[in-house]
Write a protein that holds these residues in place. Structure first.
Motif, short mmCIF file in Angstrom:
data_model
loop_
_atom_site.label_atom_id
_atom_site.label_comp_id
_atom_site.label_asym_id
_atom_site.label_seq_id
_atom_site.Cartn_x
_atom_site.Cartn_y
_atom_site.Cartn_z
N GLU A 1 0.83 -1.21 0.00
CA GLU A 1 0.00 0.00 0.00
C GLU A 1 0.87 1.26 0.00
O GLU A 1 0.62 2.20 -0.77
N ILE A 2 1.88 1.29 0.86
CA ILE A 2 2.75 2.46 0.97
C ILE A 2 3.49 2.70 -0.34
O ILE A 2 3.52 3.83 -0.85
N LEU A 3 4.10 1.67 -0.89
CA LEU A 3 4.88 1.84 -2.12
C LEU A 3 4.00 2.15 -3.32
O LEU A 3 4.41 2.90 -4.21
N THR A 4 2.80 1.58 -3.36
CA THR A 4 1.87 1.89 -4.45
C THR A 4 1.48 3.37 -4.42
O THR A 4 1.46 4.04 -5.46
N LYS A 5 1.19 3.88 -3.20
CA LYS A 5 0.84 5.31 -3.06
C LYS A 5 1.98 6.21 -3.52
O LYS A 5 1.74 7.31 -4.01
N ASN A 6 3.22 5.75 -3.35
CA ASN A 6 4.39 6.54 -3.73
C ASN A 6 4.87 6.24 -5.15
O ASN A 6 5.96 6.70 -5.54
N ASN A 7 4.09 5.47 -5.90
CA ASN A 7 4.43 5.11 -7.28
C ASN A 7 5.82 4.49 -7.40
O ASN A 7 6.54 4.74 -8.37
N ALA A 8 6.21 3.72 -6.40
CA ALA A 8 7.52 3.07 -6.40
C ALA A 8 7.48 1.80 -7.27
O ALA A 8 6.44 1.17 -7.42
N LYS A 9 8.63 1.46 -7.78
CA LYS A 9 8.78 0.23 -8.57
C LYS A 9 9.18 -0.87 -7.58
O LYS A 9 10.22 -0.78 -6.93
N PHE A 10 8.34 -1.91 -7.46
CA PHE A 10 8.61 -2.96 -6.49
C PHE A 10 7.90 -4.26 -6.87
O PHE A 10 7.00 -4.27 -7.71
N ILE A 11 8.35 -5.33 -6.22
CA ILE A 11 7.70 -6.63 -6.35
C ILE A 11 7.73 -7.30 -4.98
O ILE A 11 8.72 -7.18 -4.26
N LEU B 1 13.21 -6.77 -12.38
CA LEU B 1 12.70 -5.47 -11.91
C LEU B 1 13.75 -4.37 -12.00
O LEU B 1 13.45 -3.20 -11.83
N GLY B 2 14.99 -4.74 -12.24
CA GLY B 2 16.05 -3.73 -12.35
C GLY B 2 16.36 -3.10 -11.01
O GLY B 2 16.65 -3.79 -10.04
N ASP B 3 16.25 -1.76 -10.94
CA ASP B 3 16.61 -1.05 -9.72
C ASP B 3 15.44 -0.89 -8.74
O ASP B 3 15.55 -0.16 -7.76
N GLY B 4 14.34 -1.56 -8.97
CA GLY B 4 13.21 -1.50 -8.05
C GLY B 4 13.48 -2.28 -6.78
O GLY B 4 14.50 -2.94 -6.63
N LEU B 5 12.55 -2.20 -5.85
CA LEU B 5 12.66 -2.91 -4.57
C LEU B 5 11.97 -4.26 -4.66
O LEU B 5 10.83 -4.35 -5.11
N SER B 6 12.67 -5.29 -4.23
CA SER B 6 12.11 -6.64 -4.21
C SER B 6 12.02 -7.12 -2.77
O SER B 6 12.97 -6.97 -1.99
N PHE B 7 10.88 -7.68 -2.42
CA PHE B 7 10.66 -8.22 -1.08
C PHE B 7 10.28 -9.68 -1.21
O PHE B 7 9.42 -10.03 -2.02
N LEU B 8 10.92 -10.51 -0.41
CA LEU B 8 10.64 -11.94 -0.44
C LEU B 8 10.11 -12.37 0.91
O LEU B 8 10.79 -12.27 1.93
N ASP B 9 8.90 -12.86 0.93
CA ASP B 9 8.23 -13.37 2.12
C ASP B 9 8.59 -14.85 2.28
O ASP B 9 8.30 -15.66 1.40
N THR B 10 9.29 -15.18 3.38
CA THR B 10 9.69 -16.56 3.60
C THR B 10 9.94 -16.80 5.08
O THR B 10 9.62 -15.96 5.92
N HIS B 11 10.54 -17.93 5.39
CA HIS B 11 10.89 -18.28 6.77
C HIS B 11 12.39 -18.49 6.86
O HIS B 11 12.99 -19.10 5.97
N ALA B 12 13.00 -17.99 7.94
CA ALA B 12 14.42 -18.22 8.16
C ALA B 12 14.66 -19.68 8.53
O ALA B 12 15.71 -20.24 8.21
N VAL B 13 13.68 -20.29 9.20
CA VAL B 13 13.71 -21.72 9.51
C VAL B 13 12.31 -22.29 9.33
O VAL B 13 11.32 -21.58 9.44
N VAL B 14 12.26 -23.58 9.06
CA VAL B 14 10.99 -24.29 8.96
C VAL B 14 11.05 -25.45 9.95
O VAL B 14 11.99 -26.25 9.91
#
Length: 193
Positions: free
Chosen positions: A23-33, A83-96
């Motif tokens: 939501e925050i990055l969309t409002k700021n027209n940021a390039k992200f995934i 995505l090039g220079d955009g921000l990438s976020f990966l949702d995962t677990h450090a341990v399972v």
């Protein structure tokens, strides 16, 4: 490529925090995934007929979980790089937490493919995590239903995140998910990446 890996045990509120980041990055027209490691693993696991749902993945034999991790890492890196220079976020677990013990979510062969800048550990009090789990009827998390198991898992997640970070020169940041205000954690993550 700027990649932040956002980790936390089931029920800590990763999805809510990541939705707030969106939501925050969309409002700021940021390039992200925003990507979800489990989604990448699940897609392959279903194609190979290993599982029927997401919660069955962590119950697979460790060799199959490792196979799925590797394929997912390759696909995630490809998507983040596109995505090039955009921000990438990966949702995962450090341990399972598995029947065979704790499986590192970001072992050497995976973290070296992903090359993150920051590994984020979203945390909350164990009792708050239990409350969130009980309110989420879409998931089955009975293997995380004891505060001592949640605490132990968070400790292993910290150890694992730091070990992974050492391999690629990433930083590790603990982010508290404040009940009722996921924007606090979301803004900390965005500003750190």
């Amino acid at each position: 490529m700027k990649l932040g890996i956002v980790t936390g045990i089931p029920g800590v509120g990763k999805t809510t925090v990541l939705n707030t980041i969106k939501e925050i990055l969309t409002k700021n027209n940021a390039k992200f995934i925003i990507m979800n490691y489990g989604d990448y693993m699940l897609k392959t696991a279903i194609e190979l007929k290993y599982v029927n749902n997401r919660d069955e993945i962590r119950k697979l034999p460790l060799n199959l979980q490792r196979e799925l991790q590797l394929e997912a890492a390759r696909n995630i890196f490809r998507d983040a790089s596109s995505l090039g220079d955009g921000l990438s976020f990966l949702d995962t677990h450090a341990v399972v937490r598995t029947p065979g013990g704790y499986l590192p979510g970001l072992p050497k062969h995976i973290i070296e493919i992903l090359q993150p800048q920051v590994i984020f550990l979203i945390e909350s009090e164990p009792e708050q995590i239990l409350k969130r789990q009980s309110n989420d009827k879409t998931r089955s998390r009975t293997d995380y239903s004891d505060p001592s198991v949640i605490k132990e898992t968070m400790d292993f997640a910290r150890f694992s995140a730091m070990a992974s970070a050492v391999l690629v020169g990433a930083s590790v940041k603990v982010v508290k998910n404040v009940e009722g205000d996921p924007a606090v954690a979301a803004n900390q993550i965005i500003s750190s990446l």
